[in-house]
Design a protein around this motif. Structure first.
Motif, PDB file in Angstrom:
ATOM      1  N   ILE A 262       0.980  -0.980   0.176  1.00 32.35           N
ATOM      2  CA  ILE A 262      -0.037   0.089  -0.011  1.00 32.35           C
ATOM      3  C   ILE A 262       0.541   1.591  -0.321  1.00 32.35           C
ATOM      4  CG2 ILE A 262      -1.939   1.054   1.045  1.00 32.35           C
ATOM      5  CD1 ILE A 262      -2.938  -1.314   2.350  1.00 32.35           C
ATOM      6  N   LEU A 263       0.746   2.048  -1.018  1.00 31.34           N
ATOM      7  CA  LEU A 263       1.276   3.394  -1.319  1.00 31.34           C
ATOM      8  C   LEU A 263       0.242   4.599  -0.703  1.00 31.34           C
ATOM      9  CD1 LEU A 263       3.427   4.954  -3.384  1.00 31.34           C
ATOM     10  CD2 LEU A 263       1.798   6.478  -3.439  1.00 31.34           C
ATOM     11  N   ILE A 264       0.145   5.635  -0.148  1.00 28.69           N
ATOM     12  CA  ILE A 264       0.021   6.205   0.942  1.00 28.69           C
ATOM     13  C   ILE A 264      -0.018   7.303   0.750  1.00 28.69           C
ATOM     14  CG2 ILE A 264      -1.249   8.339   2.709  1.00 28.69           C
ATOM     15  CD1 ILE A 264      -2.571   4.968   2.185  1.00 28.69           C
ATOM     16  N   SER A 265      -0.961   8.545  -0.008  1.00 26.15           N
ATOM     17  CA  SER A 265      -0.430   9.834  -0.962  1.00 26.15           C
ATOM     18  C   SER A 265      -1.001  10.622  -0.115  1.00 26.15           C
ATOM     19  CB  SER A 265      -0.572  10.495  -2.344  1.00 26.15           C
ATOM     20  OG  SER A 265      -0.356  11.007  -2.400  1.00 26.15           O
ATOM     21  N   ALA A 266      -0.328  12.227   0.683  1.00 26.20           N
ATOM     22  CA  ALA A 266      -1.157  13.067   1.403  1.00 26.20           C
ATOM     23  C   ALA A 266      -0.663  14.529   1.209  1.00 26.20           C
ATOM     24  CB  ALA A 266      -1.139  12.669   2.433  1.00 26.20           C
ATOM     25  N   HIS A 267      -1.637  15.818   1.058  1.00 25.09           N
ATOM     26  CA  HIS A 267      -1.460  16.558   0.543  1.00 25.09           C
ATOM     27  C   HIS A 267      -0.539  17.149   1.958  1.00 25.09           C
ATOM     28  CE1 HIS A 267      -5.159  17.734   2.855  1.00 25.09           C
ATOM     29  NE2 HIS A 267      -4.220  18.995   2.613  1.00 25.09           N
ATOM     30  N   MET A 268      -0.763  16.892   3.028  1.00 25.46           N
ATOM     31  CA  MET A 268       0.369  17.459   4.198  1.00 25.46           C
ATOM     32  C   MET A 268      -0.311  16.419   5.417  1.00 25.46           C
ATOM     33  SD  MET A 268      -2.922  19.876   5.956  1.00 25.46           S
ATOM     34  CE  MET A 268      -4.947  19.192   6.585  1.00 25.46           C
ATOM     35  N   VAL A 269       0.583  16.433   6.554  1.00 28.83           N
ATOM     36  CA  VAL A 269       0.619  15.895   6.838  1.00 28.83           C
ATOM     37  C   VAL A 269      -0.366  15.815   8.035  1.00 28.83           C
ATOM     38  CG1 VAL A 269       2.987  15.454   8.013  1.00 28.83           C
ATOM     39  CG2 VAL A 269       1.832  16.901   9.141  1.00 28.83           C
ATOM     40  N   PHE A 270      -1.228  14.625   9.204  1.00 22.98           N
ATOM     41  CA  PHE A 270      -2.318  14.631   9.449  1.00 22.98           C
ATOM     42  C   PHE A 270      -2.493  13.892  11.067  1.00 22.98           C
ATOM     43  CE2 PHE A 270      -3.506  13.748   4.811  1.00 22.98           C
ATOM     44  CZ  PHE A 270      -4.350  14.707   4.782  1.00 22.98           C
ATOM     45  N   ASP A 271      -2.555  14.353  11.891  1.00 24.63           N
ATOM     46  CA  ASP A 271      -2.288  14.216  13.304  1.00 24.63           C
ATOM     47  C   ASP A 271      -2.946  12.245  13.299  1.00 24.63           C
ATOM     48  OD1 ASP A 271      -1.465  15.957  14.078  1.00 24.63           O
ATOM     49  OD2 ASP A 271      -3.537  16.787  16.009  1.00 24.63           O
ATOM     50  N   ALA A 272      -3.721  11.733  12.795  1.00 30.21           N
ATOM     51  CA  ALA A 272      -3.455  10.370  12.051  1.00 30.21           C
ATOM     52  C   ALA A 272      -3.010   9.246  12.030  1.00 30.21           C
ATOM     53  CB  ALA A 272      -4.899  10.701  10.871  1.00 30.21           C
ATOM     54  N   PHE A 273      -1.844  10.427  11.879  1.00 30.74           N
ATOM     55  CA  PHE A 273      -0.537   9.097  11.247  1.00 30.74           C
ATOM     56  C   PHE A 273      -0.257   9.302  12.682  1.00 30.74           C
ATOM     57  CE2 PHE A 273       0.090  11.782   7.539  1.00 30.74           C
ATOM     58  CZ  PHE A 273       0.537  10.377   6.279  1.00 30.74           C
ATOM     59  N   LYS A 274      -0.055   9.597  14.183  1.00 31.22           N
ATOM     60  CA  LYS A 274      -0.129   9.303  15.512  1.00 31.22           C
ATOM     61  C   LYS A 274       0.243   8.290  15.430  1.00 31.22           C
ATOM     62  CE  LYS A 274       0.747  14.639  16.702  1.00 31.22           C
ATOM     63  NZ  LYS A 274       0.663  15.366  17.477  1.00 31.22           N
ATOM     64  N   ASP A 275      -1.588   7.517  15.058  1.00 32.40           N
ATOM     65  CA  ASP A 275      -2.373   6.557  15.753  1.00 32.40           C
ATOM     66  C   ASP A 275      -2.589   5.825  14.931  1.00 32.40           C
ATOM     67  OD1 ASP A 275      -3.380   8.037  17.917  1.00 32.40           O
ATOM     68  OD2 ASP A 275      -4.579   9.244  16.227  1.00 32.40           O
ATOM     69  N   VAL A 276      -1.479   5.297  13.996  1.00 33.83           N
ATOM     70  CA  VAL A 276      -0.986   4.361  13.073  1.00 33.83           C
ATOM     71  C   VAL A 276      -0.705   3.040  13.319  1.00 33.83           C
ATOM     72  CG1 VAL A 276      -0.152   2.776  10.383  1.00 33.83           C
ATOM     73  CG2 VAL A 276      -1.175   5.605  10.782  1.00 33.83           C
ATOM     74  N   GLN A 277      -1.662   2.136  13.381  1.00 33.29           N
ATOM     75  CA  GLN A 277      -0.837   0.828  13.579  1.00 33.29           C
ATOM     76  C   GLN A 277      -0.526  -0.251  12.811  1.00 33.29           C
ATOM     77  OE1 GLN A 277      -1.050   0.269  17.351  1.00 33.29           O
ATOM     78  NE2 GLN A 277      -1.546   2.153  17.290  1.00 33.29           N
ATOM     79  N   HIS A 278      -1.189   0.140  11.796  1.00 32.35           N
ATOM     80  CA  HIS A 278      -0.579  -0.690  10.654  1.00 32.35           C
ATOM     81  C   HIS A 278      -0.103  -0.061   9.092  1.00 32.35           C
ATOM     82  CE1 HIS A 278      -2.599  -4.515  12.239  1.00 32.35           C
ATOM     83  NE2 HIS A 278      -4.057  -3.598  12.598  1.00 32.35           N
ATOM     84  N   TRP A 279       0.890   0.078   9.076  1.00 33.54           N
ATOM     85  CA  TRP A 279       1.266   0.934   8.423  1.00 33.54           C
ATOM     86  C   TRP A 279       1.834   0.644   6.515  1.00 33.54           C
ATOM     87  CZ3 TRP A 279       3.049   6.282   9.576  1.00 33.54           C
ATOM     88  CH2 TRP A 279       3.410   6.645  10.821  1.00 33.54           C
ATOM     89  N   PRO A 280       1.590   1.702   5.551  1.00 30.91           N
ATOM     90  CA  PRO A 280       1.604   1.607   4.682  1.00 30.91           C
ATOM     91  C   PRO A 280       3.190   1.153   3.813  1.00 30.91           C
ATOM     92  CG  PRO A 280       0.827   3.769   4.932  1.00 30.91           C
ATOM     93  CD  PRO A 280       1.169   3.126   6.592  1.00 30.91           C
ATOM     94  N   ASP A 281       3.114   0.909   3.144  1.00 32.15           N
ATOM     95  CA  ASP A 281       4.294   0.305   2.926  1.00 32.15           C
ATOM     96  C   ASP A 281       4.804   1.870   1.678  1.00 32.15           C
ATOM     97  OD1 ASP A 281       4.558  -2.521   2.304  1.00 32.15           O
ATOM     98  OD2 ASP A 281       3.086  -2.116   1.617  1.00 32.15           O
ATOM     99  N   MET A 282       4.460   3.135   1.744  1.00 31.13           N
ATOM    100  CA  MET A 282       5.539   4.231   1.535  1.00 31.13           C
ATOM    101  C   MET A 282       4.247   5.131   2.220  1.00 31.13           C
ATOM    102  SD  MET A 282       7.139   5.663  -1.982  1.00 31.13           S
ATOM    103  CE  MET A 282       8.497   4.613  -2.306  1.00 31.13           C
ATOM    104  N   VAL A 283       4.396   6.531   2.385  1.00 33.70           N
ATOM    105  CA  VAL A 283       4.041   7.656   2.642  1.00 33.70           C
ATOM    106  C   VAL A 283       4.881   8.667   1.331  1.00 33.70           C
ATOM    107  CG1 VAL A 283       3.419   9.170   3.608  1.00 33.70           C
ATOM    108  CG2 VAL A 283       3.310   6.738   5.149  1.00 33.70           C
ATOM    109  N   VAL A 284       3.974   9.711   0.836  1.00 32.64           N
ATOM    110  CA  VAL A 284       3.963  10.347  -0.292  1.00 32.64           C
ATOM    111  C   VAL A 284       3.424  11.433   0.736  1.00 32.64           C
ATOM    112  CG1 VAL A 284       4.135  11.358  -2.616  1.00 32.64           C
ATOM    113  CG2 VAL A 284       4.477   8.676  -2.743  1.00 32.64           C
ATOM    114  N   LEU A 285       4.815  13.338   1.158  1.00 30.90           N
ATOM    115  CA  LEU A 285       4.163  13.756   1.488  1.00 30.90           C
ATOM    116  C   LEU A 285       4.940  14.884   0.429  1.00 30.90           C
ATOM    117  CD1 LEU A 285       4.074  14.039   4.856  1.00 30.90           C
ATOM    118  CD2 LEU A 285       2.139  13.968   3.841  1.00 30.90           C
ATOM    119  N   PRO A 286       4.263  16.288  -0.183  1.00 32.22           N
ATOM    120  CA  PRO A 286       5.547  16.950  -0.832  1.00 32.22           C
ATOM    121  C   PRO A 286       6.453  18.504   0.803  1.00 32.22           C
ATOM    122  CG  PRO A 286       2.535  18.142   0.450  1.00 32.22           C
ATOM    123  CD  PRO A 286       2.869  16.895   0.144  1.00 32.22           C
TER     124      PRO A 286
END
Length: 465
Positions: free
Chosen positions: A84-108
């Motif tokens: 799984i790859l996740i793309s986001a336009h900004m960081v979210f507080d939701a990242f603090k609660d991730v239990q099952h991480w994707p294989d890549m996160v894309v951010l500007p």
């Protein structure tokens, strides 16, 4: 001959987030173009429907936004082997609660100013930083959308100057607090845009003005801060924010103004006005294009217009947050956009690699490395379980066979050479292994063969047809 890998490439979509959908589409397109193998299928799937679909082990899933992150965690929890790859336009507080991480996160790159969350992400998975966000905007796409547009675009002569204005919308902050683009602020922004237009030498009363809004414009009640029970973009009613903007613009200017209201129902027949409007300016290679700073996607996509001579100006509705401002400043330094409070700079924009292309390249390299490491681990474990020289020779052959089979996944001749070298290296090294007692060897053989079956036979990536 191109070999087809029995691996699906899937994009998760959400009809309420057009910018995020465009990020997913851009990545899907670039992965398909750059991959050296063809996929069993490349498809788009609603976030609400993925549980009813057949997402299997080692399929690749692309999603975007905090909503996509939520679904990605559910998929990873159900089957950790799905990539799984996740793309986001900004960081979210939701990242603090991730239990099952994707294989890549894309951010500007501009979003990485939040060091705490950026470090949290990079400590758990691959973090890919880009200039802007992935998208699909190019000459072919906007021309295609213009041809499919169902509403009437104005008939313009070659020398007619055009201004395009995209209205912003209500937008979330990192903690999901909604900042509103209110009717009152729409009037403020309209006055700022009018003031800017009057300073531009190409603008006069003959200039045609095109305006459109988006699915987030006027989505929330400005009095209560709560989403309207009846979404104006699903009811055919023009939202109050757009109304106030157009009314003030019409009152202050004598120009012809064409307004195109975003409605979800109309998307069933054709595209929204956003890209067809962009195509009109692109055909002229001049004009003014106003984008809301609160849309990181639109600011990034406007780089195409800037590259062909259109003046791109970012204005700052009340829904703009700090991450949005940082992104505009980043693109301002590259001369892609000009903040509305500055005079336009005629410097040629810095040429930047497409975010979509960069993401696809990084993702494919990451997947190759993970596949290679997986089979290296499995092969060495198998060889250790068979300590005799004869068994090790067979083990080396298995290792070489696996490595050679990876060629259609895009490893090329370098990996083939590595496979051949590994055969001789491991076979030569076999004399360093000490023979174990028959009883101990039989016990360990069973344990390691169980590992082999669980890691390779049940989840094989080499399912080629």
């Amino acid at each position: 001959m191109t070999r087809t890998i029995k691996m699906k490439l899937i994009g998760l979509m959400n009809p309420d987030y057009q910018g995020d959908n465009n990020q997913v589409k851009g990545i899907l397109q670039s992965i398909s173009e750059q991959s050296e193998q063809s996929f069993e299928s490349v498809s788009e799937l609603s976030e609400a429907e993925w549980q009813d679909s057949k997402i299997e082990a080692f399929d690749w899933v692309i999603a975007a936004g905090d909503h996509g992150l939520r679904e990605a965690q559910k998929i990873k929890q159900q089957n950790p082997t799905i990539k799984i790859l996740i793309s986001a336009h900004m960081v979210f507080d939701a990242f603090k609660d991730v239990q099952h991480w994707p294989d890549m996160v894309v951010l500007p790159e501009s979003a990485a100013h939040d060091k705490e969350i950026a470090n949290l992400i990079s400590n758990h998975t691959k973090l890919c930083l880009t200039k802007g966000v992935p998208h699909t905007v190019n000459a072919h796409q906007i021309a295609e959308k213009a041809a499919a547009f169902q509403e009437i675009l104005p008939e313009l002569t070659e020398d007619t100057n055009v201004v395009g204005i995209i209205l912003g919308g209500d937008a979330p902050t990192a903690d999901q607090t909604i900042k509103l683009f209110t009717p009152k602020d729409a009037e403020i922004q309209a006055n700022k845009i009018i003031e800017y237009l009057k300073t531009d030498p190409s603008f006069d009363e003959s200039t045609v003005i095109l305006v459109t809004n988006g699915p987030r414009t006027g989505k929330y009640n400005p009095e209560t801060g709560v989403e309207w029970q009846e979404n104006p973009h699903k009811s055919g009613v023009v939202d109050a924010t757009s109304q106030h903007f157009i009314e003030l613009l019409s009152h202050q200017l004598q120009n012809k103004i064409h307004f195109y209201d975003f409605q979800f129902e109309a998307l069933k027949k054709g595209p929204s006005a956003y890209l067809p409007m962009m195509n009109i300016l692109a055909e002229r290679k001049r004009g003014l294009w106003f984008v809301p700073a609160e849309s990181t996607s639109m600011v990034t996509e406007s780089s195409y217009l800037a590259s062909i001579g259109v003046k791109v100006v970012a204005y700052f509705p009340s829904s703009t947050n700090e991450a949005h401002k940082a992104h505009v400043e980043d693109f301002s330094r590259m001369s892609v956009v000009t903040p509305i409070y500055r005079s336009f700079q005629s410097t040629a924009p810095v040429s930047i690699k497409s975010s979509s292309a960069q993401v696809a390249e990084d993702w494919l390299n990451e997947m190759k490395k993970s596949i290679l490491q997986k089979y290296l681990d499995v092969s060495l474990m198998w060889m250790k379980a068979h300590a005799s020289t004869c068994a090790l020779t067979i083990g080396a052959a298995v290792f070489s066979g696996i490595m050679a089979a990876l060629v259609p996944l895009g490893f090329g001749l370098a990996t083939s050479a590595m496979a051949a070298a590994s055969f001789s290296l491991v076979t030569s090294a076999s004399t360093f292994f000490v023979l174990r007692s028959d009883e101990k060897r039989e016990t360990e053989k069973q344990q390691e063969m169980d590992y082999w079956h669980s890691k390779v036979e049940k989840n094989s990536l080499l399912r080629t047809v």
